[in-house]
Design a protein around this motif. Sequence first.
Motif, PDB file in Angstrom:
ATOM      1  N   LEU A 210     -65.780  32.356  -5.786  1.00 34.71           N
ATOM      2  CA  LEU A 210     -65.480  33.042  -4.539  1.00 34.71           C
ATOM      3  C   LEU A 210     -64.020  32.787  -4.180  1.00 34.71           C
ATOM      4  N   ALA A 211     -63.269  33.856  -3.975  1.00 34.04           N
ATOM      5  CA  ALA A 211     -61.869  33.742  -3.574  1.00 34.04           C
ATOM      6  C   ALA A 211     -61.712  34.339  -2.179  1.00 34.04           C
ATOM      7  N   ILE A 212     -61.118  33.582  -1.294  1.00 30.59           N
ATOM      8  CA  ILE A 212     -60.902  34.035   0.081  1.00 30.59           C
ATOM      9  C   ILE A 212     -59.447  34.428   0.258  1.00 30.59           C
ATOM     10  N   SER A 213     -59.218  35.683   0.665  1.00 29.32           N
ATOM     11  CA  SER A 213     -57.854  36.132   0.985  1.00 29.32           C
ATOM     12  C   SER A 213     -57.527  35.628   2.388  1.00 29.32           C
ATOM     13  N   LEU A 214     -56.881  34.477   2.434  1.00 33.07           N
ATOM     14  CA  LEU A 214     -56.632  33.815   3.724  1.00 33.07           C
ATOM     15  C   LEU A 214     -55.285  34.250   4.304  1.00 33.07           C
ATOM     16  N   HIS A 215     -54.209  33.956   3.596  1.00 35.96           N
ATOM     17  CA  HIS A 215     -52.867  34.464   3.885  1.00 35.96           C
ATOM     18  C   HIS A 215     -52.263  33.991   5.205  1.00 35.96           C
ATOM     19  N   ALA A 216     -52.896  33.042   5.867  1.00 34.51           N
ATOM     20  CA  ALA A 216     -52.355  32.507   7.120  1.00 34.51           C
ATOM     21  C   ALA A 216     -53.001  31.159   7.403  1.00 34.51           C
ATOM     22  N   PRO A 217     -52.261  30.262   8.087  1.00 34.14           N
ATOM     23  CA  PRO A 217     -52.825  28.948   8.398  1.00 34.14           C
ATOM     24  C   PRO A 217     -53.529  28.892   9.752  1.00 34.14           C
ATOM     25  N   ASN A 218     -53.399  29.975  10.538  1.00 40.93           N
ATOM     26  CA  ASN A 218     -54.070  29.986  11.847  1.00 40.93           C
ATOM     27  C   ASN A 218     -54.418  31.425  12.222  1.00 40.93           C
ATOM     28  N   ASP A 219     -55.276  31.548  13.223  1.00 43.29           N
ATOM     29  CA  ASP A 219     -55.792  32.875  13.603  1.00 43.29           C
ATOM     30  C   ASP A 219     -54.707  33.775  14.188  1.00 43.29           C
ATOM     31  N   ALA A 257     -50.866  34.905   0.237  1.00 42.77           N
ATOM     32  CA  ALA A 257     -49.687  35.717  -0.085  1.00 42.77           C
ATOM     33  C   ALA A 257     -48.535  35.283   0.809  1.00 42.77           C
ATOM     34  N   LEU A 258     -47.463  34.844   0.199  1.00 35.46           N
ATOM     35  CA  LEU A 258     -46.327  34.321   0.952  1.00 35.46           C
ATOM     36  C   LEU A 258     -45.379  35.447   1.353  1.00 35.46           C
ATOM     37  N   ILE A 259     -45.164  35.560   2.680  1.00 36.16           N
ATOM     38  CA  ILE A 259     -44.303  36.597   3.246  1.00 36.16           C
ATOM     39  C   ILE A 259     -43.090  35.916   3.876  1.00 36.16           C
ATOM     40  N   LYS A 260     -41.924  36.322   3.472  1.00 37.37           N
ATOM     41  CA  LYS A 260     -40.682  35.670   3.894  1.00 37.37           C
ATOM     42  C   LYS A 260     -40.547  35.638   5.418  1.00 37.37           C
ATOM     43  N   GLY A 261     -40.378  34.425   5.953  1.00 33.65           N
ATOM     44  CA  GLY A 261     -40.150  34.233   7.367  1.00 33.65           C
ATOM     45  C   GLY A 261     -41.359  34.455   8.247  1.00 33.65           C
ATOM     46  N   PHE A 262     -42.513  34.657   7.650  1.00 31.00           N
ATOM     47  CA  PHE A 262     -43.714  34.973   8.428  1.00 31.00           C
ATOM     48  C   PHE A 262     -44.774  33.887   8.316  1.00 31.00           C
ATOM     49  N   ASN A 263     -45.107  33.498   7.093  1.00 30.72           N
ATOM     50  CA  ASN A 263     -46.159  32.488   6.892  1.00 30.72           C
ATOM     51  C   ASN A 263     -45.780  31.466   5.822  1.00 30.72           C
ATOM     52  N   ASP A 264     -44.482  31.352   5.548  1.00 28.86           N
ATOM     53  CA  ASP A 264     -44.032  30.505   4.433  1.00 28.86           C
ATOM     54  C   ASP A 264     -43.237  29.286   4.869  1.00 28.86           C
ATOM     55  N   LYS A 265     -43.314  28.970   6.167  1.00 29.25           N
ATOM     56  CA  LYS A 265     -42.542  27.837   6.673  1.00 29.25           C
ATOM     57  C   LYS A 265     -43.225  26.510   6.340  1.00 29.25           C
ATOM     58  N   GLU A 266     -42.449  25.431   6.461  1.00 26.69           N
ATOM     59  CA  GLU A 266     -42.989  24.094   6.173  1.00 26.69           C
ATOM     60  C   GLU A 266     -44.166  23.775   7.079  1.00 26.69           C
ATOM     61  N   GLU A 267     -44.050  24.131   8.367  1.00 29.85           N
ATOM     62  CA  GLU A 267     -45.162  23.838   9.292  1.00 29.85           C
ATOM     63  C   GLU A 267     -46.416  24.626   8.937  1.00 29.85           C
ATOM     64  N   LYS A 297     -41.300  41.093   3.104  1.00 29.15           N
ATOM     65  CA  LYS A 297     -40.525  40.737   1.926  1.00 29.15           C
ATOM     66  C   LYS A 297     -41.082  39.485   1.272  1.00 29.15           C
ATOM     67  N   LYS A 298     -40.896  39.399  -0.027  1.00 29.53           N
ATOM     68  CA  LYS A 298     -41.355  38.254  -0.803  1.00 29.53           C
ATOM     69  C   LYS A 298     -40.541  37.007  -0.455  1.00 29.53           C
ATOM     70  N   SER A 299     -41.209  35.877  -0.347  1.00 29.75           N
ATOM     71  CA  SER A 299     -40.516  34.609  -0.115  1.00 29.75           C
ATOM     72  C   SER A 299     -39.643  34.264  -1.313  1.00 29.75           C
ATOM     73  N   PHE A 307     -43.446  25.119  -0.554  1.00 32.66           N
ATOM     74  CA  PHE A 307     -44.774  25.301   0.036  1.00 32.66           C
ATOM     75  C   PHE A 307     -45.825  24.668  -0.868  1.00 32.66           C
ATOM     76  N   LYS A 308     -45.697  24.931  -2.156  1.00 32.29           N
ATOM     77  CA  LYS A 308     -46.629  24.359  -3.138  1.00 32.29           C
ATOM     78  C   LYS A 308     -46.571  22.837  -3.134  1.00 32.29           C
ATOM     79  N   SER A 309     -45.373  22.271  -3.078  1.00 34.54           N
ATOM     80  CA  SER A 309     -45.207  20.803  -3.110  1.00 34.54           C
ATOM     81  C   SER A 309     -45.893  20.135  -1.924  1.00 34.54           C
ATOM     82  N   ILE A 310     -45.799  20.762  -0.758  1.00 37.42           N
ATOM     83  CA  ILE A 310     -46.432  20.183   0.439  1.00 37.42           C
ATOM     84  C   ILE A 310     -47.947  20.120   0.264  1.00 37.42           C
ATOM     85  N   LEU A 311     -48.534  21.229  -0.225  1.00 41.65           N
ATOM     86  CA  LEU A 311     -49.977  21.241  -0.432  1.00 41.65           C
ATOM     87  C   LEU A 311     -50.396  20.238  -1.506  1.00 41.65           C
TER      88      LEU A 311
END
Length: 342
Positions: A210-219, A257-267, A297-299, A307-311
């Motif tokens: 099962l793969a969940i298309s999440l694409h965001a860390p919060n609602d 899916a990482l979107i530049k300046g939208f959901n790809d920040k360290e926080e 736009k792509k990150s 982003f990967k390193s933090i996870l």
Amino acid sequence: MINILDLDLKELKKWMEDNGESKFRAKQIFDWIYKKEVFQFEKMTNISKQTIERLKEAFYIGIPEVLEVFTSNIDNTKKFLFKYEDGNIIESVVMRYSYGNSICVSTQVGCRMGCKFCASTIEGMVRNLTSGEIIAQILKAQSEIGERISNIVLMGSGEPLDNYENVLKFINLVNSEDTVNIGQRHITLSTCGIVPKIKELADENFQITLAISLHAPNDKIRRNTMPIANRYTIEEIMEACKYYFNKTKRRITFEYALIKGFNDKEENARELSFILKKINCHVNLIPINEIKENRYKKSEAHEINKFKSILTNEGIETTIRREMGSDINAACGQLRRKYMKQ
């Protein structure tokens, strides 16, 4: 008329019996279609002419027509534009890996989920695909490339759990030794998060991924791009995922899916790691496919790697999805829209 691909072997045996034919003929027909890739009744040489005429009166073999096929010069990915009997067009993508050929199949013509970064959903949903129409994508692709497909991803156009009954029958059909015999552990189903259906799927106790298309860390962020987030919260999705894991013991994949300046920040990465820490999961980071219908736009590569390193540092297994077929618009919906505009 009935698409014979919509029937499993038991159903075809019953039809044979009801129509005064020997039940064993059903297995012969399945062998012709699924093992020998013969898609015309007339070419089934061990079936009597009388039986063939009866079959032609009741059934058709719903293999789609290839409108176009594009081959990547980068990685040999092939993207097919298929047309069904009613004129509807869908896309399937065959990806070559060291472990075998994978196919990304569509489950609907279009999609009604409305995710803003996806080309498949721009013009809404036309109709569901039947189980036979989904498996036909595999049969046609195999015959075109001359090689066996060993892995399936239900991640093309459409939301699989919005076409639940047909997708369930497809999984059972494609897993059968009588058809293409692809093991459930070689099947991945991707959903944007229809919570009740995730739980229903868990109760089937399939061994698919099962793969969940999440694409965001919060609602809040998720609602900006995925309308489904107005119906089901991330917390509800996580509960459904835990239920799925407890039932099946299958690790969950989260697509991001990482979107530049939208959901790809360290926080964002830290918030995501916090909500996923207690779930047996794997995160698949996806450099977003840019489409002209939106501003996303792509990150940058360094942002994706950070982003990967933090996870990873938080103990969450994370990979960056290899971009396949980037030179042939292999992202869902792009080629179909282009073809239909032309």
